[in-house]
Design a protein around this motif. Structure first.
Motif, PDB file in Angstrom:
ATOM      1  N   ILE A  70       0.844  -1.199   0.000  1.00 15.67           N
ATOM      2  CA  ILE A  70       0.000   0.000   0.000  1.00 15.67           C
ATOM      3  C   ILE A  70       0.877   1.246   0.000  1.00 15.67           C
ATOM      4  CG2 ILE A  70      -1.631   1.339   1.398  1.00 15.67           C
ATOM      5  CD1 ILE A  70      -2.847  -1.423   2.230  1.00 15.67           C
ATOM      6  N   ASP A  71       1.931   1.259   0.847  1.00 19.28           N
ATOM      7  CA  ASP A  71       2.865   2.383   0.863  1.00 19.28           C
ATOM      8  C   ASP A  71       3.532   2.549  -0.494  1.00 19.28           C
ATOM      9  OD1 ASP A  71       2.285   2.950   3.478  1.00 19.28           O
ATOM     10  OD2 ASP A  71       4.173   2.176   4.291  1.00 19.28           O
ATOM     11  N   SER A  72       3.887   1.434  -1.124  1.00 17.06           N
ATOM     12  CA  SER A  72       4.549   1.462  -2.423  1.00 17.06           C
ATOM     13  C   SER A  72       3.639   2.033  -3.503  1.00 17.06           C
ATOM     14  CB  SER A  72       4.991   0.051  -2.804  1.00 17.06           C
ATOM     15  OG  SER A  72       5.573   0.040  -4.070  1.00 17.06           O
ATOM     16  N   LYS A  73       2.378   1.641  -3.501  1.00 25.89           N
ATOM     17  CA  LYS A  73       1.428   2.176  -4.487  1.00 25.89           C
ATOM     18  C   LYS A  73       1.230   3.675  -4.295  1.00 25.89           C
ATOM     19  CE  LYS A  73      -1.120  -2.003  -5.549  1.00 25.89           C
ATOM     20  NZ  LYS A  73      -2.414  -2.681  -5.555  1.00 25.89           N
ATOM     21  N   ALA A  74       1.162   4.111  -3.051  1.00 20.67           N
ATOM     22  CA  ALA A  74       1.012   5.538  -2.775  1.00 20.67           C
ATOM     23  C   ALA A  74       2.248   6.295  -3.262  1.00 20.67           C
ATOM     24  CB  ALA A  74       0.803   5.769  -1.282  1.00 20.67           C
ATOM     25  N   ARG A  75       3.421   5.726  -3.062  1.00 19.22           N
ATOM     26  CA  ARG A  75       4.657   6.358  -3.527  1.00 19.22           C
ATOM     27  C   ARG A  75       4.659   6.459  -5.053  1.00 19.22           C
ATOM     28  NH1 ARG A  75       9.666   7.974  -2.709  1.00 19.22           N
ATOM     29  NH2 ARG A  75      11.412   7.176  -3.915  1.00 19.22           N
ATOM     30  N   ILE A  76       4.248   5.402  -5.733  1.00 22.46           N
ATOM     31  CA  ILE A  76       4.206   5.408  -7.196  1.00 22.46           C
ATOM     32  C   ILE A  76       3.251   6.494  -7.694  1.00 22.46           C
ATOM     33  CG2 ILE A  76       3.446   4.074  -9.215  1.00 22.46           C
ATOM     34  CD1 ILE A  76       4.673   1.605  -7.764  1.00 22.46           C
ATOM     35  N   LEU A  77       2.085   6.589  -7.081  1.00 19.89           N
ATOM     36  CA  LEU A  77       1.133   7.644  -7.467  1.00 19.89           C
ATOM     37  C   LEU A  77       1.725   9.029  -7.251  1.00 19.89           C
ATOM     38  CD1 LEU A  77      -2.252   6.220  -6.136  1.00 19.89           C
ATOM     39  CD2 LEU A  77      -1.571   6.556  -8.518  1.00 19.89           C
ATOM     40  N   LEU A  79       4.956   9.859  -7.201  1.00 14.92           N
ATOM     41  CA  LEU A  79       6.028  10.098  -8.168  1.00 14.92           C
ATOM     42  C   LEU A  79       5.472  10.373  -9.565  1.00 14.92           C
ATOM     43  CD1 LEU A  79       8.561   7.395  -6.952  1.00 14.92           C
ATOM     44  CD2 LEU A  79       8.812   9.883  -6.764  1.00 14.92           C
ATOM     45  N   ARG A  80       4.429   9.644  -9.955  1.00 18.55           N
ATOM     46  CA  ARG A  80       3.792   9.911 -11.260  1.00 18.55           C
ATOM     47  C   ARG A  80       3.219  11.338 -11.288  1.00 18.55           C
ATOM     48  NH1 ARG A  80       3.232   6.062 -15.004  1.00 18.55           N
ATOM     49  NH2 ARG A  80       3.347   3.893 -14.403  1.00 18.55           N
ATOM     50  N   ASN A  81       2.616  11.734 -10.189  1.00 16.33           N
ATOM     51  CA  ASN A  81       2.076  13.092 -10.091  1.00 16.33           C
ATOM     52  C   ASN A  81       3.196  14.131 -10.214  1.00 16.33           C
ATOM     53  OD1 ASN A  81      -0.024  15.053  -9.634  1.00 16.33           O
ATOM     54  ND2 ASN A  81       0.818  15.290  -7.586  1.00 16.33           N
ATOM     55  N   LEU A  82       4.339  13.859  -9.580  1.00 14.38           N
ATOM     56  CA  LEU A  82       5.475  14.770  -9.695  1.00 14.38           C
ATOM     57  C   LEU A  82       5.943  14.891 -11.145  1.00 14.38           C
ATOM     58  CD1 LEU A  82       7.814  14.056  -6.646  1.00 14.38           C
ATOM     59  CD2 LEU A  82       6.621  16.170  -7.193  1.00 14.38           C
ATOM     60  N   LEU A 107      10.909   6.270  -9.699  1.00 15.45           N
ATOM     61  CA  LEU A 107       9.825   5.405 -10.175  1.00 15.45           C
ATOM     62  C   LEU A 107      10.376   4.052 -10.609  1.00 15.45           C
ATOM     63  CD1 LEU A 107       7.247   7.432 -12.303  1.00 15.45           C
ATOM     64  CD2 LEU A 107       6.761   5.805 -10.497  1.00 15.45           C
ATOM     65  N   THR A 108      11.497   4.075 -11.315  1.00 15.89           N
ATOM     66  CA  THR A 108      12.116   2.824 -11.748  1.00 15.89           C
ATOM     67  C   THR A 108      12.518   1.992 -10.540  1.00 15.89           C
ATOM     68  OG1 THR A 108      12.897   3.838 -13.797  1.00 15.89           O
ATOM     69  CG2 THR A 108      14.009   1.823 -13.093  1.00 15.89           C
ATOM     70  N   ALA A 109      13.051   2.629  -9.512  1.00 13.19           N
ATOM     71  CA  ALA A 109      13.413   1.924  -8.285  1.00 13.19           C
ATOM     72  C   ALA A 109      12.184   1.332  -7.596  1.00 13.19           C
ATOM     73  CB  ALA A 109      14.145   2.860  -7.333  1.00 13.19           C
ATOM     74  N   SER A 110      11.015   1.928  -7.841  1.00 15.89           N
ATOM     75  CA  SER A 110       9.763   1.424  -7.269  1.00 15.89           C
ATOM     76  C   SER A 110       9.127   0.354  -8.152  1.00 15.89           C
ATOM     77  CB  SER A 110       8.770   2.569  -7.068  1.00 15.89           C
ATOM     78  OG  SER A 110       9.265   3.485  -6.138  1.00 15.89           O
ATOM     79  N   GLY A 111       9.779   0.045  -9.277  1.00 16.00           N
ATOM     80  CA  GLY A 111       9.282  -1.025 -10.137  1.00 16.00           C
ATOM     81  C   GLY A 111       8.516  -0.558 -11.363  1.00 16.00           C
ATOM     82  N   VAL A 112       8.455   0.740 -11.619  1.00 16.70           N
ATOM     83  CA  VAL A 112       7.753   1.276 -12.782  1.00 16.70           C
ATOM     84  C   VAL A 112       8.786   1.857 -13.741  1.00 16.70           C
ATOM     85  CG1 VAL A 112       6.068   2.967 -13.596  1.00 16.70           C
ATOM     86  CG2 VAL A 112       5.724   1.831 -11.404  1.00 16.70           C
ATOM     87  N   VAL A 113       8.881   1.279 -14.922  1.00 18.69           N
ATOM     88  CA  VAL A 113       9.867   1.748 -15.892  1.00 18.69           C
ATOM     89  C   VAL A 113       9.298   2.910 -16.692  1.00 18.69           C
ATOM     90  CG1 VAL A 113      11.244   1.079 -17.906  1.00 18.69           C
ATOM     91  CG2 VAL A 113      10.868  -0.556 -16.054  1.00 18.69           C
TER      92      VAL A 113
END
Length: 160
Positions: A70-77, A79-82, A107-113
């Motif tokens: 859940i924390d990871s998904k919030a971080r991804i959101l 970072l995408r917003n940034l 984002l890449t470190a969080s698993g999103v390329v």
């Protein structure tokens, strides 16, 4: 000799290969070792809120996995917003591009390329109206424009 209290069991699977698995043994046996590092980094209320009802190590790991997912998904959101909202404003082109690349790296470190083409679109989107001519030039080309080439053209425009 194997430890009878160990959560890891080793066995030979149906294919005849050596395998291992983590069993669900009582949490009381493992909790001191499993939680010690985690407890040092979080508050007691945060720990107990998420793991208070765990009875086995399996329950504990599933609960922790869900919590951090859940924390990871919030971080991804976030970072995408940034990436979508970062603007050049008074930064130089190099500093602005570096800032966008840092967010993309996170984002890449969080698993999103984030590929170079997508990264270039984020960079171009955050430029002010003074770069409209360069943006139009870069986006209307029939071939792919490299990130390095685009950054060079933007830097050249900035120097005028």
């Amino acid at each position: 000799m194997a430890n009878p209290n160990s959560p890891v069991s080793t066995y030979i699977n149906a294919d005849g290969k050596l395998s291992s698995s983590i069993s669900s043994f009582p949490l009381a046996n493992a909790l001191p070792n499993v939680m010690s590092n985690w407890e040092r980094r979080t508050t007691p209320t945060r720990n107990h809120k998420h793991v208070a009802n765990c009875e086995t190590t399996f329950d504990l790991w599933k609960t922790l996995e869900m919590h951090f997912l859940i924390d990871s998904k919030a971080r991804i959101l976030h970072l995408r917003n940034l990436l979508q909202t970062t603007r050049k404003e008074k930064l130089s082109i190099n500093d602005y591009a570096r800032k966008i690349k840092e967010v993309a790296g996170s984002l890449t470190a969080s698993g999103v390329v984030v590929n170079d083409e997508e990264l270039l679109m984020y960079i171009l989107d955050g430029l002010g109206t003074e770069y409209d001519a360069v943006v139009a030039n870069l986006t209307s080309r029939s071939g792919d424009v490299s990130l390095q080439e685009a950054q060079f053209l933007l830097h050249k425009h900035e120097m005028r």
